[in-house]
Enzyme design. Structure first.
Site, short mmCIF file in Angstrom:
data_model
loop_
_atom_site.label_atom_id
_atom_site.label_comp_id
_atom_site.label_asym_id
_atom_site.label_seq_id
_atom_site.Cartn_x
_atom_site.Cartn_y
_atom_site.Cartn_z
N LYS A 40 26.22 -0.90 -35.80
CA LYS A 40 24.84 -0.58 -36.21
C LYS A 40 24.45 0.88 -35.95
O LYS A 40 23.69 1.45 -36.73
CB LYS A 40 23.83 -1.52 -35.55
N ARG A 135 14.15 -10.19 -24.12
CA ARG A 135 14.13 -9.86 -25.53
C ARG A 135 14.42 -11.17 -26.25
O ARG A 135 13.70 -12.14 -25.99
CB ARG A 135 15.15 -8.74 -25.85
C1 LIG Z 1 23.03 -3.56 -30.39
C2 LIG Z 1 23.50 -4.86 -29.88
C3 LIG Z 1 24.75 -4.95 -29.27
C4 LIG Z 1 25.63 -3.74 -29.02
O1 LIG Z 1 25.06 -2.93 -28.04
P1 LIG Z 1 25.78 -1.61 -27.49
O2 LIG Z 1 24.92 -1.18 -26.37
O3 LIG Z 1 25.82 -0.66 -28.62
O4 LIG Z 1 27.13 -2.02 -27.04
C5 LIG Z 1 25.17 -6.19 -28.84
N1 LIG Z 1 24.40 -7.28 -29.02
C6 LIG Z 1 23.19 -7.23 -29.59
C7 LIG Z 1 22.41 -8.50 -29.76
C8 LIG Z 1 22.70 -6.02 -30.04
O5 LIG Z 1 21.48 -5.96 -30.62
#
Ligand SMILES: *Cc1c(COP(=O)(O)O)cnc(C)c1O
Length: 365
Positions: A40, A135
């Site tokens: 992302k 969250r």
């Molecule tokens: C963005 C996200 C991740 C990845 O997080 P990083 O800090 O980039 O490793 C994993 N799980 C969820 C639900 C996320 O929103």
């Protein structure tokens, strides 16, 4: 000047991304934990996705269907997980673009089931559990009831459970909350009678726990983006041993370079971005302006790769003390971004993304 040299730009070194991914895949593999590579922050960049896959991730994760669509359109064939709970108006896209989605709401799960039946596909789901960070997540005491409904919904398959910590309120992964996730996995299995394929412990913030804990329990997956791209522990920004911290760089170009006083003259009021901190008087310094601003990055998240000091930023200008560096108009300055700076730069229409290495020809050189 070719497109690849235009600034500001984000440079992604695919070989370093692949190396970082492979290092974490190997280290976690020793603990029977697999890695979902999260795209992302790069908006689902297909070449970054290929570098993650070459590094050994078992699948790709992204929070937005637009990014999953970009991956699919580029022919990236890996299994995909939608990490953010599906937006109700996008359920048809979700079952078309994602192998699996992470979910917390029965209403949405029912809609996904209807969409999957309509599209004649099987859609896999991971149920996210709330373990303290507040969250997304189903409250632990409600999980069993949700599981009982989900296993009866047509064209849905329950792949596992997961949790997300350290994103909203900064709750650290620990033996205690991860132990809770493991016991929930056991109790879901006793409800369904089937083994859960995925017990997804969390994001990059879980890395330290996963590598250090005497017993990772049932946790068999982490979803990693930031740690692979930046090579650092998100909890304290420390470097992860053996990883590159410069796989991703933000590069900007000098548009003014002049010797000026280090302190302002005139009466001070607010700026467009609040009150500036008053600088100390160090006499005249070389003040350099880079064509990079708050519309392009989060300036607080930039670590310069040269010996210069970031003095401040407005929408379009980054003001830097050049110290001993010989910076002229047209010189370039590279920065290592933190996650906030990276995501804003990737999302800015003013910042190009240039990839090099990997199987592709270097772009624009
Ligand atoms: C963005 C996200 C991740 C990845 O997080 P990083 O800090 O980039 O490793 C994993 N799980 C969820 C639900 C996320 O929103």
């Amino acid at each position: 000047m070719t497109a690849g040299r235009a600034a500001p730009r984000i440079e992604v070194d695919l070989d370093r991304v692949r190396h970082n991914a492979a290092s974490l895949v190997a280290a976690l593999g020793h603990r029977s934990i697999s890695v979902v590579g999260v795209t992302k922050a790069t908006l689902g960049h297909p070449e970054v996705a290929h570098a993650l896959i070459d590094g050994g991730v078992v699948g790709l994760g992204d929070s937005r269907v637009e990014n999953l669509e970009r991956l699919r359109d580029a022919g990236v064939g890996a299994a995909t997980t939608l990490l953010r709970s599906p937006v109700p108006t996008q359920v048809d896209l979700v079952v078309a673009l994602a192998t699996t989605s992470c979910n917390t709401e029965l209403e949405v799960l029912r809609m996904l089931s209807v969409a999957a039946v309509r599209a004649e596909v099987v859609h896999h789901v991971v149920l996210m559990v709330e373990l303290g960070d507040l969250r997304e997540g189903i409250m632990a005491e409600d999980l069993d009831a949700v599981v009982r409904v989900v296993i009866g919904l047509p064209n849905l398959v329950l792949d596992g459970i997961g949790t997300n910590l350290a994103c909203h309120l900064g709750v650290e992964p620990s033996d205690s909350n991860m132990g809770q996730l493991s016991s929930l996995a056991d109790s879901v299995e006793s409800t369904t009678g089937d083994p859960l394929e995925r017990v997804s412990g969390g994001n990059s913030a879980n890395l330290r726990w996963a590598l250090a804990s005497p017993d990772p329990g049932r946790v068999n997956e982490l979803r990693l983006g930031e740690s692979i791209l930046l090579g650092r522990q998100p909890l304290d920004r420390s470097v992860i041993e053996g990883l590159h911290t410069d796989a991703v760089r933000v590069v900007a170009e000098v548009i003014e370079s002049k010797v000026k006083p280090s302190v302002p003259s005139g009466r001070l009021a607010r700026t467009a971005f609040g009150t500036a901190r008053p600088p100390e008087d160090r006499g005249d310094i070389r003040r350099v302006i880079l064509a990079l601003g708050r519309q392009d990055v989060d300036p607080d998240g930039l670590v310069p790769m040269l010996d210069v000091d970031v003095l401040g930023a407005s929408s379009d200008h980054l003001v830097v003390d050049a110290r001993s560096e010989a910076l002229r108009v047209g010189s370039e300055v590279a920065f290592e971004p933190d996650y906030a700076a990276l995501v804003r730069a990737m999302t800015s229409p003013f910042v190009r993304t240039v990839v090099r290495g990997g199987s592709e020809e270097p772009d624009g050189r």
